[in-house]
Scaffold this motif. Structure first.
Motif, short mmCIF file in Angstrom:
data_model
loop_
_atom_site.label_atom_id
_atom_site.label_comp_id
_atom_site.label_asym_id
_atom_site.label_seq_id
_atom_site.Cartn_x
_atom_site.Cartn_y
_atom_site.Cartn_z
N UNK A 162 29.19 49.68 46.92
CA UNK A 162 28.89 49.87 45.60
C UNK A 162 29.80 48.78 44.86
N UNK A 163 29.34 48.31 44.14
CA UNK A 163 29.75 47.48 42.62
C UNK A 163 29.70 48.60 41.44
N UNK A 164 31.37 48.40 41.18
CA UNK A 164 31.51 49.33 40.06
C UNK A 164 31.30 47.83 38.24
N UNK A 165 29.89 48.75 37.17
CA UNK A 165 29.72 47.64 36.43
C UNK A 165 30.35 49.20 35.72
N UNK A 223 24.93 49.88 43.65
CA UNK A 223 25.08 49.81 45.54
C UNK A 223 24.32 48.61 46.10
N UNK A 224 25.48 48.36 46.73
CA UNK A 224 25.12 46.24 47.50
C UNK A 224 24.48 47.06 48.68
N UNK A 225 25.06 47.80 49.76
CA UNK A 225 24.64 47.71 51.07
C UNK A 225 25.11 49.43 51.28
N UNK A 226 23.61 49.51 52.58
CA UNK A 226 23.40 51.00 52.86
C UNK A 226 23.39 50.90 53.97
N UNK A 227 23.93 51.16 54.96
CA UNK A 227 24.10 50.86 56.52
C UNK A 227 24.19 52.23 57.08
N UNK A 228 23.25 52.00 57.93
CA UNK A 228 23.66 53.11 59.28
C UNK A 228 24.32 53.38 60.08
N UNK A 229 25.75 53.68 60.51
CA UNK A 229 26.64 53.32 61.04
C UNK A 229 26.35 54.04 62.64
N UNK A 230 26.31 52.35 63.70
CA UNK A 230 25.72 53.19 65.09
C UNK A 230 26.74 54.83 65.63
N UNK A 231 25.80 55.34 65.82
CA UNK A 231 26.45 55.98 66.88
C UNK A 231 26.93 56.32 68.18
N UNK A 232 27.55 57.46 68.61
CA UNK A 232 28.52 57.15 69.06
C UNK A 232 29.03 58.70 70.01
N UNK A 233 27.74 59.01 70.69
CA UNK A 233 27.64 60.50 71.17
C UNK A 233 28.98 60.45 72.62
N UNK A 234 28.94 61.77 72.84
CA UNK A 234 30.20 61.66 73.53
C UNK A 234 30.25 63.23 74.56
N UNK A 235 31.08 63.45 75.24
CA UNK A 235 31.18 64.20 76.33
C UNK A 235 31.71 64.57 76.97
N UNK A 236 31.50 65.46 77.42
CA UNK A 236 32.56 65.53 78.59
C UNK A 236 31.21 66.57 79.75
N UNK A 237 31.45 65.08 81.43
CA UNK A 237 30.83 66.20 82.46
C UNK A 237 31.01 66.21 82.99
N UNK A 238 31.43 67.79 83.96
CA UNK A 238 32.17 68.30 85.03
C UNK A 238 30.88 68.16 86.41
N UNK A 239 31.91 66.77 87.31
CA UNK A 239 30.99 66.78 88.29
C UNK A 239 31.23 67.56 89.13
N UNK A 240 30.73 68.30 90.10
CA UNK A 240 30.71 68.85 91.13
C UNK A 240 31.41 68.59 93.21
N UNK A 241 31.58 66.88 92.88
CA UNK A 241 32.41 66.33 94.03
C UNK A 241 32.38 64.58 93.80
N UNK A 242 33.36 64.47 94.11
CA UNK A 242 33.18 63.25 94.20
C UNK A 242 31.75 61.96 94.62
N UNK A 243 31.62 62.83 95.10
CA UNK A 243 29.67 62.04 95.55
C UNK A 243 29.14 62.36 94.49
N UNK A 244 28.59 63.07 94.29
CA UNK A 244 28.23 62.67 92.50
C UNK A 244 28.43 62.32 91.86
#
Length: 274
Positions: free
Chosen positions: A38-41, A47-68
């Protein structure tokens, strides 16, 4: 209904992240955030710029084995990737890349591996409508999802868009056709028009697509093989590309030939979060 996740890779294979052998837990980063300047007058903020930030989905995967775990690593090598997110409100997609995948040691219950994705898009769904020009009733059914029927005028399709974010459209006009044109109505008011000066023979198709970068106006044959770039043949006094808006969207088509025009439209409706 619980939330479900899966990934699709560039060669069309799907990885189920709800499987007991590779189960995604603790999903995070599914909301949204804006980067606003924003610019204050005096006592007013502009408002000078209004952009959506990049999403960063995350989590934890439980793999049953090394092979998986190794199978998953081989799967994600085929880029780009698309994440599907199934919720009680419907099925939604996001183009993603892998930013980080950790590997733990095997312990009781499996390998617990943190994963972080980077959103190459926000959430979206694809809806598909077609009209073969021979009937008043045209079908609407999704690329993936909600199947419904609706009545259309010959040479027109309609979408109801529930997002206020501008949503791109891929138009496919089937040959034979001569100098095809189209008009997009938003809630009954003309929003845009388009035209391409060309002749598409029977079996080929004209593609007008702003769902990807760069935008495309081109001819393809029936097998999906590129024939020629027609961007330079478009009528530059028109908008050419269609963008869906909130509410009722109707796209009507015409051409200078004698046969009824056949068409397909695929809308990419985008959302901040779902």
């Amino acid at each position: 209904m619980i939330r479900e996740f899966s990934l699709k890779n560039a060669i069309g294979n799907t990885w189920n992240l709800n499987d007991l052998e590779s189960f995604l837990t603790e999903p995070d980063g599914l909301g949204f955030e804006y980067d606003v300047d924003y610019q204050q007058i005096g006592n007013i903020f502009i408002k000078l710029q209004d952009d959506m930030k990049q999403k960063e989905p995350s989590g934890q995967i439980k793999f049953a084995t090394y092979e998986k775990y190794r199978e998953f690593c081989l799967f994600i090598q085929h880029k780009p990737l698309v994440m599907e997110y199934i919720t009680p409100a419907g099925n939604f997609l996001m183009d993603v890349s892998i930013d980080k995948l950790e590997k733990s040691e095997l312990e009781t219950g499996g390998l617990f591996c943190n994963i972080k994705l980077l959103g190459l898009s926000t959430f979206y769904k694809i809806v598909r409508a077609e009209n073969d020009g021979s009937m008043v009733a045209g079908k609407i059914y999704p690329y993936s999802y909600n199947y419904r029927y609706s009545d259309y005028s010959q040479g027109a399709v309609e979408f109801d868009c529930d997002s206020v974010l501008e949503s791109a459209v891929k138009l496919t006009i089937l040959g034979p056709c001569t100098n095809p044109s189209w008009t997009h109505y938003l809630n009954g008011v003309v929003a845009s028009v388009g035209k391409v000066n060309c002749t598409i023979k029977d079996g080929n198709r004209l593609i007008v697509d702003n769902t990807k970068i760069p935008f495309e106006i081109a001819e393809y044959d029936s097998t999906g093989t590129f024939v020629q770039n027609l961007y330079q043949n478009s009528d530059f006094s028109t908008d050419r590309f269609v963008t869906l808006g909130f509410g009722s969207n109707k796209i009507s088509f015409a051409h200078e030939g004698e046969n009824a025009i056949s068409l397909i439209a695929e809308g990419k409706i985008i959302y901040e979060s779902v």
